[in-house]
Design a protein around this motif. Structure first.
Motif, PDB file in Angstrom:
ATOM      1  N   ALA A  88      27.244  43.318  47.287  1.00 34.48           N
ATOM      2  CA  ALA A  88      26.733  44.667  47.104  1.00 34.48           C
ATOM      3  C   ALA A  88      27.874  45.660  46.859  1.00 34.48           C
ATOM      4  O   ALA A  88      27.711  46.631  46.122  1.00 34.48           O
ATOM      5  CB  ALA A  88      25.929  45.092  48.327  1.00 34.48           C
ATOM      6  N   GLU A  89      29.033  45.393  47.451  1.00 38.32           N
ATOM      7  CA  GLU A  89      30.180  46.285  47.270  1.00 38.32           C
ATOM      8  C   GLU A  89      30.901  46.055  45.951  1.00 38.32           C
ATOM      9  O   GLU A  89      31.619  46.924  45.479  1.00 38.32           O
ATOM     10  CB  GLU A  89      31.172  46.096  48.423  1.00 38.32           C
ATOM     11  CG  GLU A  89      30.622  46.517  49.768  1.00 38.32           C
ATOM     12  CD  GLU A  89      31.559  46.144  50.899  1.00 38.32           C
ATOM     13  OE1 GLU A  89      32.684  45.677  50.615  1.00 38.32           O
ATOM     14  OE2 GLU A  89      31.172  46.330  52.056  1.00 38.32           O
ATOM     15  N   PHE A  90      30.731  44.882  45.345  1.00 37.43           N
ATOM     16  CA  PHE A  90      31.467  44.520  44.138  1.00 37.43           C
ATOM     17  C   PHE A  90      30.852  45.195  42.911  1.00 37.43           C
ATOM     18  O   PHE A  90      29.641  45.246  42.760  1.00 37.43           O
ATOM     19  CB  PHE A  90      31.439  43.004  43.947  1.00 37.43           C
ATOM     20  CG  PHE A  90      32.228  42.535  42.773  1.00 37.43           C
ATOM     21  CD1 PHE A  90      33.605  42.527  42.812  1.00 37.43           C
ATOM     22  CD2 PHE A  90      31.593  42.110  41.623  1.00 37.43           C
ATOM     23  CE1 PHE A  90      34.332  42.093  41.733  1.00 37.43           C
ATOM     24  CE2 PHE A  90      32.308  41.683  40.539  1.00 37.43           C
ATOM     25  CZ  PHE A  90      33.683  41.674  40.584  1.00 37.43           C
ATOM     26  N   SER A  91      31.693  45.686  42.032  1.00 36.95           N
ATOM     27  CA  SER A  91      31.213  46.326  40.810  1.00 36.95           C
ATOM     28  C   SER A  91      32.064  45.863  39.634  1.00 36.95           C
ATOM     29  O   SER A  91      33.292  45.912  39.686  1.00 36.95           O
ATOM     30  CB  SER A  91      31.303  47.851  40.950  1.00 36.95           C
ATOM     31  OG  SER A  91      30.966  48.457  39.733  1.00 36.95           O
ATOM     32  N   TRP A  92      31.416  45.394  38.581  1.00 35.97           N
ATOM     33  CA  TRP A  92      32.141  44.941  37.388  1.00 35.97           C
ATOM     34  C   TRP A  92      32.797  46.103  36.652  1.00 35.97           C
ATOM     35  O   TRP A  92      33.741  45.918  35.897  1.00 35.97           O
ATOM     36  CB  TRP A  92      31.184  44.211  36.438  1.00 35.97           C
ATOM     37  CG  TRP A  92      30.838  42.833  36.908  1.00 35.97           C
ATOM     38  CD1 TRP A  92      29.698  42.450  37.529  1.00 35.97           C
ATOM     39  CD2 TRP A  92      31.646  41.668  36.803  1.00 35.97           C
ATOM     40  NE1 TRP A  92      29.736  41.121  37.819  1.00 35.97           N
ATOM     41  CE2 TRP A  92      30.925  40.605  37.378  1.00 35.97           C
ATOM     42  CE3 TRP A  92      32.904  41.405  36.282  1.00 35.97           C
ATOM     43  CZ2 TRP A  92      31.424  39.321  37.447  1.00 35.97           C
ATOM     44  CZ3 TRP A  92      33.400  40.122  36.349  1.00 35.97           C
ATOM     45  CH2 TRP A  92      32.664  39.089  36.933  1.00 35.97           C
ATOM     46  N   SER A  93      32.285  47.292  36.836  1.00 36.82           N
ATOM     47  CA  SER A  93      32.845  48.441  36.114  1.00 36.82           C
ATOM     48  C   SER A  93      34.232  48.815  36.627  1.00 36.82           C
ATOM     49  O   SER A  93      34.986  49.484  35.917  1.00 36.82           O
ATOM     50  CB  SER A  93      31.898  49.635  36.224  1.00 36.82           C
ATOM     51  OG  SER A  93      31.772  50.016  37.586  1.00 36.82           O
ATOM     52  N   LYS A  94      34.588  48.383  37.835  1.00 36.94           N
ATOM     53  CA  LYS A  94      35.901  48.692  38.383  1.00 36.94           C
ATOM     54  C   LYS A  94      37.001  47.808  37.787  1.00 36.94           C
ATOM     55  O   LYS A  94      38.170  48.140  37.884  1.00 36.94           O
ATOM     56  CB  LYS A  94      35.896  48.511  39.898  1.00 36.94           C
ATOM     57  CG  LYS A  94      34.997  49.491  40.627  1.00 36.94           C
ATOM     58  CD  LYS A  94      35.020  49.217  42.108  1.00 36.94           C
ATOM     59  CE  LYS A  94      34.051  50.115  42.855  1.00 36.94           C
ATOM     60  NZ  LYS A  94      34.011  49.805  44.281  1.00 36.94           N
TER      61      LYS A  94
END
Length: 180
Positions: A88-94
């Motif tokens: 849930a904390e992981f984001s591909w946009s980062k």
């Protein structure tokens, strides 16, 4: 040693002294108390948790498994909660990808080569088979039979590559330039 029987006409399975006879009887009694399977009445093998005949669990293995199952369920739930919270904390946009990586996108390769999806997939499989044929060449042959087996594997990879390329050709839709 005074109690050792001096008679040489004994049977070979009888101990030579009465003291040893009592010990042997006790050891045999302990060994004969082997556990049996409650289902098929077959004796369990030494150190096994299951019956070798019917596959039933050993009785004490049932109790240990029930205690272990509850522990495992708790550990599984904890691990699953941790993975879900990390996801849930992981984001591909980062993540910053290099610029040239967009050339490796499937639709970019389709436009660059000019193939539709099915022939492009067949082409990629064919390239993979050619790579497999090349990698089989890294195997070392110790004798003539090994060398023949390596050549056979190489021929199989090349045959698969040929079949994949032919499938790609047959799946290719003809363009307006090909019709003229």
């Amino acid at each position: 040693m005074s109690e050792v029987v001096q008679d040489t006409h004994q049977e070979f399975w009888q101990p030579p002294s009465p003291v040893v006879a009592n010990e042997v009887v006790l050891r045999d009694a302990v060994l004969s108390l082997a556990e049996v399977c409650p289902r098929c009445r077959t004796e369990f093998l030494l150190g096994s948790g299951f019956c070798h005949s019917c596959g039933g669990r050993r009785p004490e293995a049932n109790h240990a498994a029930k205690g272990d199952a509850g522990t495992l369920v708790g550990l599984w739930a904890q691990g699953l909660d941790q993975v879900c919270s990390l996801a849930a904390e992981f984001s591909w946009s980062k993540i910053q990808f290099p610029f040239w990586l967009h050339y490796l996108h499937f639709h970019e390769i389709k436009n660059w080569i000019g193939l539709t999806t099915a022939p492009l997939v067949a082409f990629v499989i064919g390239i993979g088979c050619v790579a497999g044929a090349l990698l089989v060449g890294l195997l070392t042959a110790r004798n003539f039979v090994d060398w023949q087996a390596i050549q056979f594997y190489r021929a199989e990879w090349l045959l698969a590559a040929t079949a994949s390329f032919v499938a790609g050709i047959l799946l290719k839709k003809s363009s307006s330039r090909d019709r003229d």
